[in-house]
Design a protein around this motif. Structure first.
Motif, PDB file in Angstrom:
ATOM      1  N   CYS A  80      41.628  -0.548  31.566  1.00  0.00           N
ATOM      2  CA  CYS A  80      42.560  -0.621  30.409  1.00  0.00           C
ATOM      3  C   CYS A  80      43.287  -1.922  30.570  1.00  0.00           C
ATOM      4  CB  CYS A  80      43.443   0.380  30.429  1.00  0.00           C
ATOM      5  SG  CYS A  80      42.626   2.080  29.582  1.00  0.00           S
ATOM      6  N   VAL A  81      43.594  -2.047  31.871  1.00  0.00           N
ATOM      7  CA  VAL A  81      44.485  -3.683  32.277  1.00  0.00           C
ATOM      8  C   VAL A  81      43.817  -4.897  31.437  1.00  0.00           C
ATOM      9  CG1 VAL A  81      45.392  -4.970  33.833  1.00  0.00           C
ATOM     10  CG2 VAL A  81      45.546  -2.451  34.031  1.00  0.00           C
ATOM     11  N   GLY A  82      42.298  -4.732  31.603  1.00  0.00           N
ATOM     12  CA  GLY A  82      41.770  -5.788  30.922  1.00  0.00           C
ATOM     13  C   GLY A  82      41.814  -6.058  29.475  1.00  0.00           C
ATOM     14  N   ILE A  83      42.175  -4.961  28.695  1.00  0.00           N
ATOM     15  CA  ILE A  83      42.314  -4.978  27.287  1.00  0.00           C
ATOM     16  C   ILE A  83      43.860  -5.135  27.048  1.00  0.00           C
ATOM     17  CG2 ILE A  83      42.477  -3.603  25.271  1.00  0.00           C
ATOM     18  CD1 ILE A  83      40.163  -2.072  26.402  1.00  0.00           C
ATOM     19  N   ILE A  84      44.707  -4.721  27.942  1.00  0.00           N
ATOM     20  CA  ILE A  84      45.995  -5.104  27.795  1.00  0.00           C
ATOM     21  C   ILE A  84      46.217  -6.487  27.815  1.00  0.00           C
ATOM     22  CG2 ILE A  84      48.400  -4.749  28.683  1.00  0.00           C
ATOM     23  CD1 ILE A  84      47.452  -1.802  29.105  1.00  0.00           C
ATOM     24  N   THR A  85      45.720  -7.101  28.908  1.00  0.00           N
ATOM     25  CA  THR A  85      46.034  -8.408  29.124  1.00  0.00           C
ATOM     26  C   THR A  85      45.521  -9.432  27.999  1.00  0.00           C
ATOM     27  OG1 THR A  85      45.601  -8.002  31.429  1.00  0.00           O
ATOM     28  CG2 THR A  85      45.367 -10.383  30.863  1.00  0.00           C
ATOM     29  N   GLN A  86      44.194  -8.979  27.412  1.00  0.00           N
ATOM     30  CA  GLN A  86      43.611  -9.689  26.276  1.00  0.00           C
ATOM     31  C   GLN A  86      44.647  -9.659  25.186  1.00  0.00           C
ATOM     32  OE1 GLN A  86      39.825  -7.926  25.701  1.00  0.00           O
ATOM     33  NE2 GLN A  86      38.926  -9.257  27.165  1.00  0.00           N
ATOM     34  N   LEU A  87      45.102  -8.443  24.847  1.00  0.00           N
ATOM     35  CA  LEU A  87      46.057  -8.392  23.704  1.00  0.00           C
ATOM     36  C   LEU A  87      47.417  -9.287  24.127  1.00  0.00           C
ATOM     37  CD1 LEU A  87      45.729  -4.557  23.189  1.00  0.00           C
ATOM     38  CD2 LEU A  87      44.806  -6.493  21.701  1.00  0.00           C
ATOM     39  N   HIS A  88      47.884  -9.349  25.302  1.00  0.00           N
ATOM     40  CA  HIS A  88      49.080 -10.052  25.719  1.00  0.00           C
ATOM     41  C   HIS A  88      48.625 -11.563  25.387  1.00  0.00           C
ATOM     42  CE1 HIS A  88      52.292  -7.507  27.103  1.00  0.00           C
ATOM     43  NE2 HIS A  88      51.264  -6.687  27.646  1.00  0.00           N
ATOM     44  N   GLN A  89      47.455 -11.911  25.803  1.00  0.00           N
ATOM     45  CA  GLN A  89      47.134 -13.396  25.439  1.00  0.00           C
ATOM     46  C   GLN A  89      46.987 -13.763  23.908  1.00  0.00           C
ATOM     47  OE1 GLN A  89      46.754 -15.457  27.992  1.00  0.00           O
ATOM     48  NE2 GLN A  89      46.625 -17.105  26.351  1.00  0.00           N
ATOM     49  N   GLN A  90      46.467 -12.719  23.187  1.00  0.00           N
ATOM     50  CA  GLN A  90      46.394 -12.917  21.700  1.00  0.00           C
ATOM     51  C   GLN A  90      47.841 -12.932  21.161  1.00  0.00           C
ATOM     52  OE1 GLN A  90      44.040  -9.863  20.214  1.00  0.00           O
ATOM     53  NE2 GLN A  90      42.157 -10.746  20.832  1.00  0.00           N
ATOM     54  N   ILE A  91      48.865 -12.244  21.735  1.00  0.00           N
ATOM     55  CA  ILE A  91      50.060 -12.346  21.253  1.00  0.00           C
ATOM     56  C   ILE A  91      50.752 -13.644  21.431  1.00  0.00           C
ATOM     57  CG2 ILE A  91      52.372 -11.563  21.552  1.00  0.00           C
ATOM     58  CD1 ILE A  91      51.138  -8.521  21.675  1.00  0.00           C
ATOM     59  N   HIS A  92      50.501 -14.150  22.710  1.00  0.00           N
ATOM     60  CA  HIS A  92      51.197 -15.146  23.345  1.00  0.00           C
ATOM     61  C   HIS A  92      50.741 -16.604  22.680  1.00  0.00           C
ATOM     62  CE1 HIS A  92      52.486 -18.281  26.158  1.00  0.00           C
ATOM     63  NE2 HIS A  92      51.428 -18.970  26.144  1.00  0.00           N
ATOM     64  N   ASN A  93      49.109 -16.461  22.239  1.00  0.00           N
ATOM     65  CA  ASN A  93      48.620 -17.471  21.440  1.00  0.00           C
ATOM     66  C   ASN A  93      49.234 -17.636  19.932  1.00  0.00           C
ATOM     67  OD1 ASN A  93      47.232 -18.327  23.667  1.00  0.00           O
ATOM     68  ND2 ASN A  93      45.199 -17.320  22.932  1.00  0.00           N
TER      69      ASN A  93
END
Length: 153
Positions: A80-93
């Motif tokens: 799940c951490v991988g998905i959370i990290t991807q979502l955080h990266q999308q928000i940052h972008n």
């Protein structure tokens, strides 16, 4: 004993008692759901976790266990951490892109305001006179007002 066994009891090849704690959360028509949870947590641990949680939160607990197990099987390293990290990266972008666009808009707005002031100063007219179209005898060529037109001349 119920007429159909829950997915947990089917997977474990045991009889499903009428008070089976797994039955409401792992229906017989979705055996893969229990298989994921069993593969990561084990049936005994899942049963213990469900028993420790209040009855009104057990469905959410079973859903969470399933989702975490599913993610862990699909991505053994991050889960799940991988998905959370991807979502955080999308928000940052998205935030970075928004800030960049807001900066560009501010620059365009400021450049337009500065350009209007400089044209007024070059023509020796005041901004108020420029806005009311009273040029007082100072006629500026059309190319002065439109940068694209000035490139054509």
């Amino acid at each position: 004993m119920t007429s159909t066994r829950c997915a947990g009891c089917k997977y474990l090849r045991r009889r499903c008692p009428s008070n089976c704690i797994l039955s409401p959360y792992f229906p017989p028509n979705d055996p893969e759901r229990f298989a994921y949870v069993h593969r990561i947590y084990g049936a005994s641990n899942v049963t213990k976790m469900l028993q420790q949680v209040p009855v009104n939160q057990r469905a959410l607990t079973a859903d969470t266990l399933y989702y975490e197990a599913y993610c862990r099987i699909k991505d053994p390293v991050y889960g799940c951490v991988g998905i959370i990290t991807q979502l955080h990266q999308q928000i940052h972008n998205a935030q970075s892109e928004l800030a960049k666009i807001e900066t560009e808009i501010a620059i365009v707005n400021n450049n337009g305001h500065i350009r209007d002031q400089s044209k007024c100063e070059q023509a020796s007219i005041t901004p108020a006179a420029f806005e009311t179209n009273s040029l007082q005898g100072n006629v500026l060529p059309f190319s002065e007002f439109d940068p694209l037109m000035s490139q054509l001349y």
